[in-house]
Design a protein around this motif. Structure first.
Motif, mmCIF file in Angstrom:
data_model
loop_
_atom_site.group_PDB
_atom_site.id
_atom_site.type_symbol
_atom_site.label_atom_id
_atom_site.label_comp_id
_atom_site.label_asym_id
_atom_site.label_seq_id
_atom_site.Cartn_x
_atom_site.Cartn_y
_atom_site.Cartn_z
ATOM 1 N N GLY A 191 18.567 -25.543 -28.017
ATOM 2 C CA GLY A 191 18.385 -26.245 -29.275
ATOM 3 C C GLY A 191 19.006 -27.630 -29.290
ATOM 4 N N PRO A 192 20.306 -27.781 -28.938
ATOM 5 C CA PRO A 192 20.896 -29.123 -28.910
ATOM 6 C C PRO A 192 20.171 -30.064 -27.951
ATOM 7 C CG PRO A 192 22.619 -27.456 -28.849
ATOM 8 C CD PRO A 192 21.319 -26.733 -28.691
ATOM 9 N N ARG A 193 19.741 -29.541 -26.800
ATOM 10 C CA ARG A 193 19.050 -30.397 -25.834
ATOM 11 C C ARG A 193 17.728 -30.901 -26.403
ATOM 12 N NH1 ARG A 193 16.719 -28.621 -19.857
ATOM 13 N NH2 ARG A 193 16.341 -30.753 -19.114
ATOM 14 N N LEU A 194 16.977 -30.028 -27.041
ATOM 15 C CA LEU A 194 15.700 -30.436 -27.607
ATOM 16 C C LEU A 194 15.899 -31.420 -28.755
ATOM 17 C CD1 LEU A 194 12.643 -30.104 -27.467
ATOM 18 C CD2 LEU A 194 12.841 -28.242 -29.118
ATOM 19 N N ALA A 195 16.940 -31.209 -29.555
ATOM 20 C CA ALA A 195 17.219 -32.137 -30.650
ATOM 21 C C ALA A 195 17.467 -33.546 -30.114
ATOM 22 C CB ALA A 195 18.420 -31.646 -31.451
ATOM 23 N N GLN A 196 18.191 -33.654 -29.010
ATOM 24 C CA GLN A 196 18.425 -34.960 -28.416
ATOM 25 C C GLN A 196 17.134 -35.552 -27.858
ATOM 26 O OE1 GLN A 196 22.527 -33.546 -26.482
ATOM 27 N NE2 GLN A 196 22.010 -35.612 -25.911
ATOM 28 N N ALA A 197 16.344 -34.730 -27.198
ATOM 29 C CA ALA A 197 15.110 -35.226 -26.584
ATOM 30 C C ALA A 197 14.124 -35.736 -27.618
ATOM 31 C CB ALA A 197 14.473 -34.117 -25.742
ATOM 32 N N GLY A 248 14.691 -19.042 -26.936
ATOM 33 C CA GLY A 248 13.409 -19.706 -26.794
ATOM 34 C C GLY A 248 13.128 -20.586 -27.993
ATOM 35 N N LEU A 249 11.865 -21.015 -28.131
ATOM 36 C CA LEU A 249 11.470 -21.927 -29.196
ATOM 37 C C LEU A 249 10.122 -21.518 -29.762
ATOM 38 C CD1 LEU A 249 12.346 -25.203 -27.275
ATOM 39 C CD2 LEU A 249 13.589 -24.355 -29.270
ATOM 40 N N ILE A 250 9.927 -21.795 -31.042
ATOM 41 C CA ILE A 250 8.631 -21.613 -31.682
ATOM 42 C C ILE A 250 8.129 -22.993 -32.074
ATOM 43 C CG2 ILE A 250 7.391 -20.609 -33.636
ATOM 44 C CD1 ILE A 250 9.520 -18.431 -33.752
ATOM 45 N N VAL A 251 6.934 -23.345 -31.604
ATOM 46 C CA VAL A 251 6.354 -24.662 -31.850
ATOM 47 C C VAL A 251 4.980 -24.477 -32.483
ATOM 48 C CG1 VAL A 251 5.623 -26.834 -30.793
ATOM 49 C CG2 VAL A 251 7.571 -25.578 -29.835
ATOM 50 N N VAL A 252 4.696 -25.246 -33.523
ATOM 51 C CA VAL A 252 3.374 -25.135 -34.151
ATOM 52 C C VAL A 252 2.334 -25.814 -33.275
ATOM 53 C CG1 VAL A 252 4.347 -25.031 -36.474
ATOM 54 C CG2 VAL A 252 3.691 -27.242 -35.503
ATOM 55 N N ARG A 253 1.083 -25.381 -33.387
ATOM 56 C CA ARG A 253 0.038 -25.878 -32.499
ATOM 57 C C ARG A 253 -0.294 -27.343 -32.730
ATOM 58 N NH1 ARG A 253 -3.112 -20.871 -30.336
ATOM 59 N NH2 ARG A 253 -4.435 -22.346 -29.256
ATOM 60 N N GLY A 254 0.057 -27.894 -33.872
ATOM 61 C CA GLY A 254 -0.233 -29.301 -34.122
ATOM 62 C C GLY A 254 0.750 -30.254 -33.481
ATOM 63 N N ALA A 255 1.744 -29.746 -32.747
ATOM 64 C CA ALA A 255 2.741 -30.609 -32.127
ATOM 65 C C ALA A 255 2.099 -31.481 -31.054
ATOM 66 C CB ALA A 255 3.865 -29.763 -31.521
ATOM 67 N N PRO A 305 8.315 -33.831 -37.302
ATOM 68 C CA PRO A 305 9.000 -33.281 -38.462
ATOM 69 C C PRO A 305 9.803 -32.053 -38.073
ATOM 70 C CG PRO A 305 6.663 -32.750 -38.517
ATOM 71 C CD PRO A 305 6.855 -33.710 -37.395
ATOM 72 N N PRO A 306 10.996 -31.854 -38.668
ATOM 73 C CA PRO A 306 11.832 -30.708 -38.293
ATOM 74 C C PRO A 306 11.103 -29.381 -38.410
ATOM 75 C CG PRO A 306 13.060 -32.232 -39.682
ATOM 76 C CD PRO A 306 11.627 -32.697 -39.677
ATOM 77 N N SER A 307 10.139 -29.274 -39.331
ATOM 78 C CA SER A 307 9.453 -28.003 -39.538
ATOM 79 C C SER A 307 8.511 -27.644 -38.405
ATOM 80 C CB SER A 307 8.670 -28.049 -40.852
ATOM 81 O OG SER A 307 7.711 -29.106 -40.817
ATOM 82 N N SER A 308 8.264 -28.586 -37.466
ATOM 83 C CA SER A 308 7.312 -28.291 -36.400
ATOM 84 C C SER A 308 7.918 -27.434 -35.301
ATOM 85 C CB SER A 308 6.786 -29.597 -35.790
ATOM 86 O OG SER A 308 7.807 -30.278 -35.101
ATOM 87 N N ILE A 309 9.236 -27.271 -35.302
ATOM 88 C CA ILE A 309 9.918 -26.501 -34.261
ATOM 89 C C ILE A 309 10.953 -25.599 -34.919
ATOM 90 C CG2 ILE A 309 11.384 -26.615 -32.217
ATOM 91 C CD1 ILE A 309 10.195 -29.301 -31.604
ATOM 92 N N GLN A 310 11.004 -24.366 -34.457
ATOM 93 C CA GLN A 310 12.032 -23.438 -34.905
ATOM 94 C C GLN A 310 12.706 -22.831 -33.684
ATOM 95 O OE1 GLN A 310 10.467 -20.506 -37.684
ATOM 96 N NE2 GLN A 310 8.773 -21.881 -38.177
ATOM 97 N N ASN A 311 13.953 -22.440 -33.839
ATOM 98 C CA ASN A 311 14.675 -21.765 -32.774
ATOM 99 C C ASN A 311 14.441 -20.265 -32.864
ATOM 100 O OD1 ASN A 311 15.866 -24.159 -31.908
ATOM 101 N ND2 ASN A 311 17.547 -23.935 -33.369
#
Length: 435
Positions: free
Chosen positions: A399-405, A239-246, A229-235
């Motif tokens: 951000g664009p790279r992670l969106a593609q991945a 760097g990146l912020i990722v929730v622990r449930g990822a 879900p988009p809410s699991s990652i923030q820019n």
């Protein structure tokens, strides 16, 4: 009956291409053309689609220099492409070849050459002729210990940074190799058989030999990957912020993007970090060139992933010289264009105290782990450091790279429209308080 089957195949391929590609735009669609049966069938089918949808087709043929007949194969591919109205360009893998790991090195070189040529032509998508048989062979090879990744119908270019902003589309991934050869025969088209595909010295040849007796097995589509879900990652800046449930897949992709590398972490190293994530307490770990700062569940359960600035000291590299007007990718994470001569780019680590006061004030607003991995412009003699945003156009590629991945760019129109490979205005492209 053959005409009916060919018509059904054409319909399926048209649907696959329509689902991902734009219509009636001048930008070309690139196509990897070896001259083998799979790529020749793809050329024929894609040519029909391009003609009906108002697109240009650019066929790219890579000569690996591994077979004395390869120049002739390239000439045949060129003739076929131009006979079908496609543009064509030949590419060569020059230089010494490795004595071990040759298939992997050839695959990497091929993707690099394809990506560079596609980007130079303005393409965002490269079509490849992988089939259901290739997916089954890949399953066999992984069961035998190969690290070859699973094929997906839509995936980012595997080379970085050359493949930034590019996707691979495999519209034949649900088709069998035999069905494509039947199509070519019905159309009166020929193809090349590369003897390396049957060479038992290589894993691909062994896989084909082992599976030859099981032709009746129905090909299976590659396993679908869950989209986070988009809410699991923030820019966050740099760097990146990722929730622990990822999931482990999300964490591995975020780490390699935040770290700027080109090889996602796997195996025991990824497993150890996942264990620390699941334990619930605060932690700091390194993974894939990134440092992960994990807060405990009681602190919001977030993980901040940033470039591991300590690697600059452990693996020092000279500052990257910049050419005015030419975009350069630095550290796999930032694309930087200067307009004046005499500048290099280097990490902020070790240079922060020498930055102007405004730059130092801006750094204080960021997570401490981010600061050392930000780009700093210096004069060619190493003097006058300043955060790159002050003297250059800076685009962050994370951000664009992670969106593609992570399958967040499902269509060509969602891909990076910027000519140099980063989405204008993405939230990682600007530095707070720096003008």
């Amino acid at each position: 009956m053959s005409g009916q089957l060919t018509g059904l195949l054409t319909e399926r391929v048209f649907r696959a291409l329509d689902a991902r590609l734009e219509r009636d735009v001048d930008r070309p669609v690139a196509l990897a053309l070896s001259g083998g049966g799979d790529s020749m069938a793809l050329l024929d089918l894609a040519r029909a689609w391009a003609g009906a949808r108002g697109r240009r087709l650019l066929a790219l043929t890579v000569d690996h220099g591994l077979n004395p007949d390869s120049p002739d194969w390239s000439r045949r591919a060129q003739t076929a492409a131009r006979a079908m109205g496609a543009d064509w360009r030949g590419l060569s893998w020059d230089g010494a070849k490795p004595t071990t790991g040759l298939p992997a090195a050839a695959r990497q070189a091929r993707h690099r050459l394809l990506a560079e040529a596609a980007r130079a032509a303005g393409a965002r998508v490269i079509l490849t002729g992988h089939t259901a048989d290739d997916a089954i062979e890949g399953d066999w090879m992984r069961a035998e210990g190969s690290t070859l990744g699973a094929l997906r119908a839509w995936s980012p270019s595997p080379v970085w940074p050359q493949g930034r902003g590019l996707m691979l589309l495999r519209p034949l991934l649900d088709e069998t190799r035999q069905a494509l050869r039947d199509h070519l025969t019905a159309r009166g088209l020929d193809w090349i058989e590369d003897p390396a595909n049957a060479d038992l010295r290589f894993a691909r040849g062994r896989a084909r030999a082992a599976l030859a007796a099981a032709r009746e097995r129905a090909p299976s589509a590659p396993a679908s990957q869950a989209v986070p879900p988009p809410s699991s990652i923030q820019n966050t800046t740099g760097g990146l912020i990722v929730v622990r449930g990822a999931s482990a897949r999300v964490l591995a992709a975020a780490a390699v993007c935040a770290g700027g590398g080109d090889r996602p972490p796997r195996g025991e190293r990824l497993g150890r970090v996942i264990d620390r994530v699941e334990n619930g307490g605060p932690f700091t770990a390194t993974l894939g060139g990134a440092t992960i700062h994990g807060a405990g569940h009681g602190a919001g359960g977030e993980m901040v992933l940033v470039r591991n600035a300590g690697e600059y000291a452990r693996r020092p590299t000279p500052p990257l010289a910049l050419t005015p007007g030419v975009a350069a990718v630095w550290d796999g994470r930032f694309e930087i264009t200067v307009h004046d001569a005499g500048f290099c780019v280097a990490p902020a680590a070790g240079r922060m105290a020498a930055l102007p006061r405004a730059d130092r004030a801006g750094l204080k607003t960021l997570h401490p782990g981010v600061r050392g991995g930000l780009p700093v412009l210096i004069r060619d003699d190493g003097s006058d450091p300043v955060l790159a945003w002050g003297r250059a156009e800076v685009r962050c590629l994370v951000g664009p790279r992670l969106a593609q991945a992570l399958d967040q760019t499902p269509h060509e129109r969602d891909l990076d429209p910027a000519p140099n490979g980063a989405t204008p205005g993405n939230t990682l492209s600007s530095f707070p308080n720096i003008h």
